[in-house]
Design a protein around this motif. Structure first.
Motif, short mmCIF file in Angstrom:
data_model
loop_
_atom_site.label_atom_id
_atom_site.label_comp_id
_atom_site.label_asym_id
_atom_site.label_seq_id
_atom_site.Cartn_x
_atom_site.Cartn_y
_atom_site.Cartn_z
N GLY A 129 0.77 17.69 0.22
CA GLY A 129 -0.36 18.61 0.20
C GLY A 129 -1.69 17.94 -0.01
O GLY A 129 -2.74 18.58 0.17
N ALA A 130 -1.69 16.66 -0.36
CA ALA A 130 -2.95 15.95 -0.58
C ALA A 130 -3.64 15.68 0.76
O ALA A 130 -2.98 15.44 1.78
CB ALA A 130 -2.70 14.64 -1.32
N ASP A 131 -4.95 15.75 0.74
CA ASP A 131 -5.74 15.39 1.93
C ASP A 131 -6.06 13.91 1.88
O ASP A 131 -6.61 13.41 0.88
CB ASP A 131 -7.04 16.20 1.97
N VAL A 132 -5.74 13.19 2.94
CA VAL A 132 -5.92 11.73 2.97
C VAL A 132 -6.72 11.36 4.21
O VAL A 132 -6.77 12.10 5.20
CB VAL A 132 -4.56 11.00 2.98
N ALA A 133 -7.34 10.20 4.14
CA ALA A 133 -8.17 9.66 5.22
C ALA A 133 -7.60 8.32 5.66
O ALA A 133 -6.75 7.74 4.98
CB ALA A 133 -9.61 9.51 4.73
N PRO A 134 -8.03 7.79 6.80
CA PRO A 134 -7.53 6.50 7.27
C PRO A 134 -7.73 5.40 6.22
O PRO A 134 -8.78 5.28 5.60
CB PRO A 134 -8.38 6.22 8.52
N GLY A 135 -6.70 4.59 6.05
CA GLY A 135 -6.76 3.47 5.13
C GLY A 135 -6.35 3.78 3.71
O GLY A 135 -6.20 2.86 2.90
N GLU A 136 -6.16 5.04 3.34
CA GLU A 136 -5.74 5.38 1.98
C GLU A 136 -4.27 5.01 1.78
O GLU A 136 -3.47 5.01 2.71
CB GLU A 136 -5.97 6.85 1.71
N VAL A 137 -3.91 4.72 0.54
CA VAL A 137 -2.56 4.27 0.21
C VAL A 137 -1.65 5.49 0.07
O VAL A 137 -1.89 6.38 -0.74
CB VAL A 137 -2.56 3.45 -1.10
N LEU A 138 -0.58 5.50 0.86
CA LEU A 138 0.43 6.55 0.75
C LEU A 138 1.53 6.18 -0.23
O LEU A 138 2.12 7.05 -0.87
CB LEU A 138 1.06 6.82 2.13
N GLY A 139 1.81 4.90 -0.35
CA GLY A 139 2.85 4.43 -1.25
C GLY A 139 2.97 2.92 -1.17
O GLY A 139 2.19 2.25 -0.45
N MET A 319 -4.92 -3.84 3.29
CA MET A 319 -4.36 -3.41 2.01
C MET A 319 -5.24 -3.81 0.82
O MET A 319 -4.92 -3.47 -0.32
CB MET A 319 -2.96 -4.02 1.82
N GLY A 320 -6.31 -4.55 1.09
CA GLY A 320 -7.20 -5.00 0.03
C GLY A 320 -6.96 -6.42 -0.43
O GLY A 320 -7.52 -6.85 -1.44
N HIS A 321 -6.15 -7.19 0.32
CA HIS A 321 -5.84 -8.57 -0.05
C HIS A 321 -6.78 -9.54 0.68
O HIS A 321 -7.28 -9.24 1.75
CB HIS A 321 -4.39 -8.91 0.29
N HIS A 322 -6.95 -10.70 0.07
CA HIS A 322 -7.68 -11.80 0.70
C HIS A 322 -6.66 -12.68 1.43
O HIS A 322 -5.77 -13.26 0.81
CB HIS A 322 -8.46 -12.62 -0.32
N ALA A 323 -6.79 -12.78 2.74
CA ALA A 323 -5.83 -13.52 3.56
C ALA A 323 -6.49 -14.75 4.16
O ALA A 323 -7.69 -14.76 4.43
CB ALA A 323 -5.28 -12.63 4.67
N VAL A 324 -5.68 -15.78 4.37
CA VAL A 324 -6.14 -17.02 4.99
C VAL A 324 -5.21 -17.32 6.17
O VAL A 324 -3.99 -17.31 6.02
CB VAL A 324 -6.13 -18.19 4.00
N VAL A 325 -5.81 -17.58 7.32
CA VAL A 325 -5.06 -18.01 8.50
C VAL A 325 -5.29 -19.51 8.68
O VAL A 325 -6.43 -19.96 8.78
CB VAL A 325 -5.52 -17.26 9.77
N ILE A 326 -4.20 -20.27 8.72
CA ILE A 326 -4.27 -21.71 8.96
C ILE A 326 -3.61 -21.98 10.30
O ILE A 326 -2.41 -21.75 10.47
CB ILE A 326 -3.59 -22.49 7.83
N GLY A 375 -9.94 1.87 3.67
CA GLY A 375 -9.63 2.46 2.37
C GLY A 375 -10.69 2.24 1.31
O GLY A 375 -10.52 2.68 0.17
N GLY A 376 -11.78 1.53 1.66
CA GLY A 376 -12.88 1.33 0.73
C GLY A 376 -12.81 0.05 -0.08
O GLY A 376 -13.71 -0.22 -0.88
#
Length: 580
Positions: A129-139, A319-326, A375-376
């Motif tokens: 029933g919650a209203d969610v927007a793109p990028g929000e965490v579902l689980g 997801m809010g993580h800092h990623a590095v591509v090598i 997701g902000g």
């Protein structure tokens, strides 16, 4: 319907380039299945009667007249919790024991092999029933790896949560939520050549610490920035990139072995499996994704592996993580572009590379950045690419174009490598465009001396190199005492700070605090020596002092031992003061 199109046939096979006919509804970048083995291929050119397809598998056995089936989607990567700690090929298919690129019929391009029989623990983070927007965490999926794996509302989906799976294990091929009529699973697919959406790009503001003193102190790179590592054979590119992968302050590492030797990838896997992540206490591989497209794998899958790696990094960035591509190495990727361009008859440009090489490199490095996600959250993707110029010629096209598009250049010097000075990052050919902005960040975060300290190091190294050339002509003893102190300071800085052993457990990585202490120690000793010369002490007496306690400080103290380094500095200053 796409499935109703059955008239497609192979007209010509030229290595990975396949011409197909009979498919009227194809679009650029569409994926097709070639032959009875359903080899994956991507449409790269459209004509009036035929289309050109680049195959991502070995095309031996593919014959004229074989069927071609359109799949109705672009080349996409299947993203999910199975990525962390896994090893995949250039198309993000798992590499277990058997080489899947030699058995194409066991891994169909339109089948999700990751989700077969796999169940993942699921914990919902919202309510029905919650209203969610793109990028929000579902689980979340708690046991996916060393970082939090978050299941997000897909881009373009907004509305009410209509259904939510209960806490517990769930198969990866079944949805765990339904949002506004859209089923959401723990995994998702995304076209690898299209950047994932964000709210906006924001300026880079904080450093990505690598644990390598020459990089963190002289040529830093910011989170969300980009850097290139050019160097000839034997200069230590792969070792440096492995060190960065093992010790940098990123949440997720995506290591792309693009056309490199299989034994080097085996070394990477072995090292990561044995290293323990200091933040979680778990194996470092738990926050690493390995994409291994070695030199014996299909050439065009090598071309796709670069985009696949960036797509994986963007997935975790959302997801809010800092990623590095090598990426090791982009030169092998460019060679795949050149080989395919020659087969397709494209007009060659510099050294046979396609005319679009510069645009392709720019588009690749442009996907690095620090962003506000849907997701902000503030998260980043940092790209570090190796360049292997033939014969060490840094004027060749791949190196020259790469320098234009990256924020940092860690140029490996062959003379340093031959002198067993590692990392062999040369201070004359390297640059860091992020240094000025990072000096502001350090000043705001308790280290206002970082910028002046770095400037002093650059000046000392440049003066020492200039005087070393002069000393080779006239002899060191012919120089004034002040200049002999500069030569001494350059040697101390090179051997005590910039040189670092990847094999020594105490010296393989270094914290920012210890790096600062080592630099301050060397600069304090140099200032003390200069003061002695001004007071009339002969330079020869200063050069005969045993500086080994300072030179061995990095290797004989733990990675975070600041006090021990400063104690050696104080002892050395007392020794020098005794000369007066």
């Amino acid at each position: 319907m796409v499935g109703a199109v059955t008239a497609g046939r192979v007209r010509r096979v030229n290595g990975p380039l396949v011409e197909v006919t009979g498919l009227a509804d194809l679009a650029m970048s569409d994926l097709v299945a070639l032959g009875a083995a359903r080899l994956p291929g991507e449409v790269v050119a459209l004509g009036t009667t035929a289309a050109s397809v680049q195959a991502y598998e070995y095309t031996g056995g593919l014959a004229v007249g074989d069927p071609v089936t359109p799949l109705g989607r672009p080349l996409s990567a299947r993203l999910g919790p199975w990525l962390l700690g896994g090893v995949f090929d250039g198309l993000l298919r798992p590499l277990g024991s058997a080489p899947t690129w030699l058995e194409p019929d066991t891994d169909q391009p339109d089948t999700d092999q990751h989700s077969t029989g796999a169940a993942w623990p699921w914990e919902p983070a919202v309510e029905v029933g919650a209203d969610v927007a793109p990028g929000e965490v579902l689980g979340t999926v708690p046991e996916a790896g060393s970082v939090d794996y978050r299941v997000l509302v897909p881009p373009g989906v907004r509305g009410r949560v209509e259904r939510l799976a209960p806490t517990g294990p769930h198969p990866a091929d079944r949805p765990v939520a339904v949002v506004a009529g859209t089923a959401v699973g723990v995994g998702t697919s995304w076209p690898v050549r299209r950047p994932r959406p964000v709210v906006r790009r924001i300026p880079t503001a904080e450093p990505l610490l690598t644990g390598q003193r020459v990089l963190d102190a002289l040529f830093p790179v910011a989170r969300g920035s980009s850097a290139a590592v050019p160097g000839g054979f034997g200069t230590g590119k792969t070792m440096l990139l492995q060190q960065v992968a093992k010790w940098c302050t990123a949440d997720v590492i995506v290591y792309v072995g693009c056309g490199e030797r299989g034994n080097e990838m085996a070394d990477v896997l072995d090292e990561l499996s044995r290293l323990v992540d200091p933040r979680s206490g778990r194996p470092l591989a738990g926050r690493t994704v390995i994409i291994a497209n070695t030199s014996n794998m299909p050439m065009m899958a090598r071309e796709a592996s670069i985009y696949t790696g960036v797509t994986v990094a963007e997935h975790f960035r959302d997801m809010g993580h800092h990623a590095v591509v090598i990426a090791d190495s982009t030169s092998r990727w460019a060679e795949a572009l050149r080989e395919f361009a020659s087969r397709s008859g494209a007009l060659p440009a510099e050294e046979g590379y396609p005319a679009g090489l510069a645009s392709a490199l720019a588009a690749f490095y442009e996907r690095a950045g620090r962003f506000v996600t849907l997701g902000g959250a503030e998260a980043s993707v940092t790209i570090i690419g190796a360049v292997s110029p033939p014969g060490g010629d840094i004027t060749e096209p791949v190196t020259a174009h790469t320098e234009r598009f990256v924020r940092g250049l860690w140029s490996l010097d062959r003379s340093l490598a031959y002198a067993r000075h590692y990392p062999a990052v040369g201070w004359t050919g390297s640059f860091a465009r992020d240094a000025e902005g990072l000096a502001v960040w350090y000043a705001r975060n308790g280290d206002p001396g970082w910028g002046p300290r770095r400037a002093r190091m650059v000046s000392l190294l440049a003066d020492a190199d200039r005087l070393a050339d002069l000393a080779e002509l006239v002899g060191t003893t012919s120089l004034p005492g002040r200049e002999r102190v500069v030569l001494l300071g350059g040697r101390l800085l090179r051997e005590a700070v910039l040189q670092q052993s990847a094999q020594d457990p105490d010296d393989a990585h270094c914290t920012a605090e210890k790096t600062t202490a080592l630099v301050d120690t060397v600069l304090a000793v140099v200032d003390a020596c200069a003061a002695l010369v001004e007071r009339g002490v002969i330079a020869t007496e200063i050069e005969e002092v045993d500086f080994s306690p300072v030179l061995r400080a990095a290797a004989e103290t733990p990675p975070d031992a600041v006090d021990e380094v400063l104690a050696r500095r104080d002892a050395m200053l007392r020794t020098l003061e005794a000369l007066a």
